[in-house]
Scaffold this motif. Structure first.
Motif, PDB file in Angstrom:
ATOM      1  N   GLN A 118       0.847  -1.189   0.000  1.00 14.82           N
ATOM      2  CA  GLN A 118       0.000   0.000   0.000  1.00 14.82           C
ATOM      3  C   GLN A 118       0.883   1.238   0.000  1.00 14.82           C
ATOM      4  O   GLN A 118       1.977   1.230   0.572  1.00 14.82           O
ATOM      5  CB  GLN A 118      -0.902   0.021   1.234  1.00 14.82           C
ATOM      6  N   GLY A 119       0.412   2.286  -0.639  1.00 14.66           N
ATOM      7  CA  GLY A 119       1.147   3.537  -0.669  1.00 14.66           C
ATOM      8  C   GLY A 119       0.206   4.720  -0.645  1.00 14.66           C
ATOM      9  O   GLY A 119      -0.979   4.587  -0.945  1.00 14.66           O
ATOM     10  N   ASP A 120       0.759   5.896  -0.293  1.00 14.43           N
ATOM     11  CA  ASP A 120      -0.075   7.094  -0.258  1.00 14.43           C
ATOM     12  C   ASP A 120      -0.016   7.873  -1.567  1.00 14.43           C
ATOM     13  O   ASP A 120      -0.454   9.015  -1.645  1.00 14.43           O
ATOM     14  CB  ASP A 120       0.290   7.983   0.932  1.00 14.43           C
ATOM     15  N   GLY A 121       0.511   7.243  -2.596  1.00 16.85           N
ATOM     16  CA  GLY A 121       0.546   7.823  -3.933  1.00 16.85           C
ATOM     17  C   GLY A 121       0.602   6.705  -4.954  1.00 16.85           C
ATOM     18  O   GLY A 121       0.850   5.547  -4.606  1.00 16.85           O
ATOM     19  N   PRO A 122       0.386   7.025  -6.226  1.00 16.96           N
ATOM     20  CA  PRO A 122       0.412   5.985  -7.257  1.00 16.96           C
ATOM     21  C   PRO A 122       1.827   5.473  -7.513  1.00 16.96           C
ATOM     22  O   PRO A 122       2.796   6.222  -7.412  1.00 16.96           O
ATOM     23  CB  PRO A 122      -0.156   6.680  -8.494  1.00 16.96           C
ATOM     24  N   PHE A 123       1.930   4.189  -7.822  1.00 19.27           N
ATOM     25  CA  PHE A 123       3.220   3.561  -8.113  1.00 19.27           C
ATOM     26  C   PHE A 123       2.989   2.314  -8.953  1.00 19.27           C
ATOM     27  O   PHE A 123       1.877   1.802  -9.031  1.00 19.27           O
ATOM     28  CB  PHE A 123       3.976   3.198  -6.829  1.00 19.27           C
ATOM     29  N   THR A 124       4.067   1.840  -9.561  1.00 22.62           N
ATOM     30  CA  THR A 124       4.049   0.597 -10.330  1.00 22.62           C
ATOM     31  C   THR A 124       5.045  -0.365  -9.701  1.00 22.62           C
ATOM     32  O   THR A 124       6.197   0.004  -9.450  1.00 22.62           O
ATOM     33  CB  THR A 124       4.460   0.857 -11.797  1.00 22.62           C
ATOM     34  N   ILE A 125       4.603  -1.586  -9.434  1.00 21.04           N
ATOM     35  CA  ILE A 125       5.509  -2.625  -8.955  1.00 21.04           C
ATOM     36  C   ILE A 125       6.038  -3.348 -10.181  1.00 21.04           C
ATOM     37  O   ILE A 125       5.281  -3.937 -10.943  1.00 21.04           O
ATOM     38  CB  ILE A 125       4.801  -3.593  -7.991  1.00 21.04           C
TER      39      ILE A 125
END
Length: 135
Positions: A118-125
């Motif tokens: 989970q993160g507080d901003g968008p991201f790509t794994i």
């Protein structure tokens, strides 16, 4: 993909049989049914993650679901991806420790753990790896 040389797999307590699976890469779940009540796990989760905004806070947790449908999280400490910024691939590692103890239904595959990011901003794994140590 999961792999181990079978002669190095840990033995089940009081047996010559080996623990052959904790992480199931077909179902993307951790199963505890080859473990005993007194066992514990150290789970290292490695990610290649690319945030699309600066200073994204990321946390990894294992959501444990029991055979009765109750769930609870076991979280690792969070990390901040930065300050170099967005569009850069980071390689953070997260550690989760877990004691089987009185986990309800641990001896069946109806009780399992799922790794969540989970993160507080968008991201790509971009990539994910998992290492479990049983004690």
């Amino acid at each position: 993909k999961a792999s181990s040389l079978s002669q190095y797999l840990p033995k089940k307590h009081g047996s010559e049989d080996r623990v052959t699976r904790i992480w199931d890469d077909t179902n993307d779940k951790l199963y505890f049914n080859q473990l005993e009540r007194k066992d514990w796990l150290i789970i290292r989760v490695g990610l290649k993650i690319n945030p699309t905004v600066h200073n994204t806070r990321v946390v990894v947790r294992m959501l444990v679901t029991t055979k009765h449908g109750n769930s609870f999280p076991v979280e690792s400490p969070a990390t901040i991806l930065g300050p170099s910024g967005a569009g850069i691939t980071y390689d953070p590692e997260f550690i989760i420790t877990f004691y089987v103890g009185d986990l309800d239904g641990y001896e069946t595959t109806d009780t399992y753990g799922e790794i969540q990011v989970q993160g507080d901003g968008p991201f790509t794994i971009e990539d994910f790896d998992l290492l479990t140590i049983k004690g």
